[in-house]
Design a protein around this motif. Structure first.
Motif, PDB file in Angstrom:
ATOM      1  N   ILE A  37       0.553  -1.315   0.057  1.00  0.00           N
ATOM      2  CA  ILE A  37      -0.067  -0.002   0.096  1.00  0.00           C
ATOM      3  C   ILE A  37       0.926   1.228  -0.135  1.00  0.00           C
ATOM      4  O   ILE A  37       0.638   2.232  -0.768  1.00  0.00           O
ATOM      5  N   ASN A  38       1.973   1.357   0.804  1.00  0.00           N
ATOM      6  CA  ASN A  38       2.786   2.555   0.886  1.00  0.00           C
ATOM      7  C   ASN A  38       3.211   2.833  -0.639  1.00  0.00           C
ATOM      8  O   ASN A  38       3.241   4.028  -0.969  1.00  0.00           O
ATOM      9  N   ALA A  39       3.666   1.757  -1.286  1.00  0.00           N
ATOM     10  CA  ALA A  39       4.326   2.079  -2.665  1.00  0.00           C
ATOM     11  C   ALA A  39       3.304   2.539  -3.625  1.00  0.00           C
ATOM     12  O   ALA A  39       3.618   3.689  -4.237  1.00  0.00           O
ATOM     13  N   LYS A  40       2.177   2.154  -3.647  1.00  0.00           N
ATOM     14  CA  LYS A  40       0.982   2.554  -4.463  1.00  0.00           C
ATOM     15  C   LYS A  40       0.646   3.967  -4.033  1.00  0.00           C
ATOM     16  O   LYS A  40       0.474   4.711  -4.858  1.00  0.00           O
ATOM     17  N   ASN A  41       0.605   4.269  -2.785  1.00  0.00           N
ATOM     18  CA  ASN A  41      -0.060   5.694  -2.315  1.00  0.00           C
ATOM     19  C   ASN A  41       0.928   6.511  -2.627  1.00  0.00           C
ATOM     20  O   ASN A  41       0.831   7.643  -3.038  1.00  0.00           O
ATOM     21  N   ILE A  42       2.467   6.274  -2.382  1.00  0.00           N
ATOM     22  CA  ILE A  42       3.301   7.018  -2.813  1.00  0.00           C
ATOM     23  C   ILE A  42       3.326   7.696  -4.118  1.00  0.00           C
ATOM     24  O   ILE A  42       3.523   8.916  -4.397  1.00  0.00           O
ATOM     25  N   ARG A  44       0.898   7.423  -6.045  1.00  0.00           N
ATOM     26  CA  ARG A  44      -0.338   8.574  -6.187  1.00  0.00           C
ATOM     27  C   ARG A  44      -0.221  10.065  -5.701  1.00  0.00           C
ATOM     28  O   ARG A  44      -0.708  10.904  -6.415  1.00  0.00           O
ATOM     29  N   ILE A  45       0.553  10.141  -4.627  1.00  0.00           N
ATOM     30  CA  ILE A  45       0.781  11.273  -4.073  1.00  0.00           C
ATOM     31  C   ILE A  45       1.715  12.230  -4.968  1.00  0.00           C
ATOM     32  O   ILE A  45       1.539  13.397  -5.204  1.00  0.00           O
ATOM     33  N   GLU A  46       2.704  11.464  -5.393  1.00  0.00           N
ATOM     34  CA  GLU A  46       3.737  12.050  -6.395  1.00  0.00           C
ATOM     35  C   GLU A  46       3.039  12.512  -7.633  1.00  0.00           C
ATOM     36  O   GLU A  46       3.400  13.709  -8.067  1.00  0.00           O
ATOM     37  N   ALA A  47       2.093  11.782  -8.127  1.00  0.00           N
ATOM     38  CA  ALA A  47       1.361  12.117  -9.255  1.00  0.00           C
ATOM     39  C   ALA A  47       0.510  13.355  -9.136  1.00  0.00           C
ATOM     40  O   ALA A  47       0.342  14.404  -9.756  1.00  0.00           O
ATOM     41  N   ALA A  48      -0.171  13.183  -7.900  1.00  0.00           N
ATOM     42  CA  ALA A  48      -1.070  14.304  -7.774  1.00  0.00           C
ATOM     43  C   ALA A  48      -0.513  15.653  -7.440  1.00  0.00           C
ATOM     44  O   ALA A  48      -1.100  16.835  -7.451  1.00  0.00           O
ATOM     45  N   CYS A  49       0.405  15.550  -6.825  1.00  0.00           N
ATOM     46  CA  CYS A  49       1.448  16.711  -6.213  1.00  0.00           C
ATOM     47  C   CYS A  49       2.249  17.335  -7.103  1.00  0.00           C
ATOM     48  O   CYS A  49       3.088  18.312  -6.909  1.00  0.00           O
ATOM     49  N   ARG A  50       2.611  16.621  -8.092  1.00  0.00           N
ATOM     50  CA  ARG A  50       3.802  17.084  -9.207  1.00  0.00           C
ATOM     51  C   ARG A  50       3.679  18.721  -9.531  1.00  0.00           C
ATOM     52  O   ARG A  50       2.642  18.882  -9.837  1.00  0.00           O
ATOM     53  N   GLY A  51       4.861  19.301  -9.395  1.00  0.00           N
ATOM     54  CA  GLY A  51       4.620  20.725 -10.018  1.00  0.00           C
ATOM     55  C   GLY A  51       4.059  21.622  -8.753  1.00  0.00           C
ATOM     56  O   GLY A  51       4.064  23.006  -9.144  1.00  0.00           O
ATOM     57  N   ARG A  52       3.389  21.383  -7.780  1.00  0.00           N
ATOM     58  CA  ARG A  52       2.857  22.121  -6.899  1.00  0.00           C
ATOM     59  C   ARG A  52       3.867  22.564  -5.817  1.00  0.00           C
ATOM     60  O   ARG A  52       4.803  21.894  -5.554  1.00  0.00           O
ATOM     61  N   GLN A  53       3.364  23.978  -5.425  1.00  0.00           N
ATOM     62  CA  GLN A  53       4.444  24.460  -4.311  1.00  0.00           C
ATOM     63  C   GLN A  53       3.866  24.336  -2.904  1.00  0.00           C
ATOM     64  O   GLN A  53       4.770  24.208  -2.075  1.00  0.00           O
ATOM     65  N   PHE A  81      -2.985  14.115   1.300  1.00  0.00           N
ATOM     66  CA  PHE A  81      -2.669  12.652   1.732  1.00  0.00           C
ATOM     67  C   PHE A  81      -2.694  12.817   3.296  1.00  0.00           C
ATOM     68  O   PHE A  81      -2.527  13.674   4.058  1.00  0.00           O
ATOM     69  N   VAL A  82      -2.581  11.668   3.928  1.00  0.00           N
ATOM     70  CA  VAL A  82      -2.449  11.464   5.355  1.00  0.00           C
ATOM     71  C   VAL A  82      -1.353  10.576   5.729  1.00  0.00           C
ATOM     72  O   VAL A  82      -0.988   9.732   4.952  1.00  0.00           O
ATOM     73  N   LEU A  83      -0.401  11.162   6.627  1.00  0.00           N
ATOM     74  CA  LEU A  83       0.803  10.200   7.240  1.00  0.00           C
ATOM     75  C   LEU A  83       0.400   9.697   8.486  1.00  0.00           C
ATOM     76  O   LEU A  83      -0.011  10.538   9.449  1.00  0.00           O
ATOM     77  N   HIS A  84       0.395   8.335   8.631  1.00  0.00           N
ATOM     78  CA  HIS A  84       0.239   7.804   9.897  1.00  0.00           C
ATOM     79  C   HIS A  84       1.484   7.652  10.574  1.00  0.00           C
ATOM     80  O   HIS A  84       2.180   7.071  10.046  1.00  0.00           O
ATOM     81  N   GLY A  85       1.749   7.909  11.576  1.00  0.00           N
ATOM     82  CA  GLY A  85       2.938   8.150  12.327  1.00  0.00           C
ATOM     83  C   GLY A  85       3.236   6.913  13.063  1.00  0.00           C
ATOM     84  O   GLY A  85       4.514   6.748  13.777  1.00  0.00           O
ATOM     85  N   VAL A 112      -0.016   7.084   3.614  1.00  0.00           N
ATOM     86  CA  VAL A 112       1.294   6.334   4.078  1.00  0.00           C
ATOM     87  C   VAL A 112       1.517   6.049   5.328  1.00  0.00           C
ATOM     88  O   VAL A 112       1.358   7.029   6.334  1.00  0.00           O
ATOM     89  N   CYS A 113       1.912   4.951   5.652  1.00  0.00           N
ATOM     90  CA  CYS A 113       2.189   4.404   7.138  1.00  0.00           C
ATOM     91  C   CYS A 113       3.537   4.486   7.492  1.00  0.00           C
ATOM     92  O   CYS A 113       4.323   3.790   6.624  1.00  0.00           O
ATOM     93  N   LEU A 114       3.927   4.939   8.758  1.00  0.00           N
ATOM     94  CA  LEU A 114       5.456   4.704   9.160  1.00  0.00           C
ATOM     95  C   LEU A 114       5.195   3.430  10.251  1.00  0.00           C
ATOM     96  O   LEU A 114       4.349   3.293  10.782  1.00  0.00           O
ATOM     97  N   LEU A 115       6.567   2.936  10.522  1.00  0.00           N
ATOM     98  CA  LEU A 115       6.501   1.911  11.581  1.00  0.00           C
ATOM     99  C   LEU A 115       6.672   2.311  12.878  1.00  0.00           C
ATOM    100  O   LEU A 115       7.527   3.313  13.115  1.00  0.00           O
ATOM    101  N   GLY A 116       5.855   2.050  13.847  1.00  0.00           N
ATOM    102  CA  GLY A 116       5.912   2.453  15.188  1.00  0.00           C
ATOM    103  C   GLY A 116       6.565   1.422  15.970  1.00  0.00           C
ATOM    104  O   GLY A 116       6.871   0.310  15.396  1.00  0.00           O
ATOM    105  N   ASN A 117       6.910   1.767  17.290  1.00  0.00           N
ATOM    106  CA  ASN A 117       7.665   1.076  18.178  1.00  0.00           C
ATOM    107  C   ASN A 117       6.656  -0.132  18.446  1.00  0.00           C
ATOM    108  O   ASN A 117       7.211  -1.647  18.636  1.00  0.00           O
ATOM    109  N   HIS A 118       5.584  -0.242  18.693  1.00  0.00           N
ATOM    110  CA  HIS A 118       4.722  -1.309  19.021  1.00  0.00           C
ATOM    111  C   HIS A 118       4.694  -2.169  17.926  1.00  0.00           C
ATOM    112  O   HIS A 118       4.434  -3.322  17.891  1.00  0.00           O
TER     113      HIS A 118
END
Length: 131
Positions: A37-42, A44-53, A81-85, A112-118
């Motif tokens: 999922i992270n790879a697919k959503n990254i 999507r995010i890159e395509a949607a935000c390309r060229g934006r400031q 997008f949402v970043l899950h910490g 996109v999700c990050l890995l947490g300690n749990h």
């Protein structure tokens, strides 16, 4: 004793028939459903935000708040997008990761999700990598 053994042997097929409902090991890494999922959503995010400031994102944390967060985030139209910490799980169990994935997949925007300690307990990191 023999009748008890016979009863047990007769019940064994019934128990085996329900195996799809039993998690054999809490650290199982056999994943069903959507993966990578992270790879697919990254992408999507890159395509949607390309060229934006300006890029707008929301941060989500802790697994037991996810349903409420998804509902609140879906009510907004100002997030790219949402970043899950992290801490998608409490004990690194496959069941927890899949539950979170299914809830987060209801978001109207990519996440996109990050890995947490749990998440690193048991085989949690391996499950995270697959999902």
């Amino acid at each position: 004793m023999r009748s008890l053994l016979r009863t047990g042997l007769l019940l064994l097929p019934l128990l085996a028939a329900g195996c799809d409902h039993i998690e054999y090991h809490p650290y199982d890494t056999d994943i069903s459903g959507e993966q990578d999922i992270n790879a697919k959503n990254i992408a999507r995010i890159e395509a949607a935000c390309r060229g934006r400031q300006t890029v707008r994102f929301a941060m989500q944390r802790w697994y037991d708040e996810t349903e409420k967060a998804v509902e609140a985030l879906n009510a907004r139209d100002d997030i790219d997008f949402v970043l899950h910490g992290g801490d998608l799980s409490d004990f690194g169990l496959k069941k927890e990761f899949m539950w979170q994935r299914d809830i987060l997949n209801r978001l109207r925007v990519p996440y996109v999700c990050l890995l947490g300690n749990h998440d690193c307990q048991g085989t949690g990191e391996a499950v995270f990598e697959k999902i």
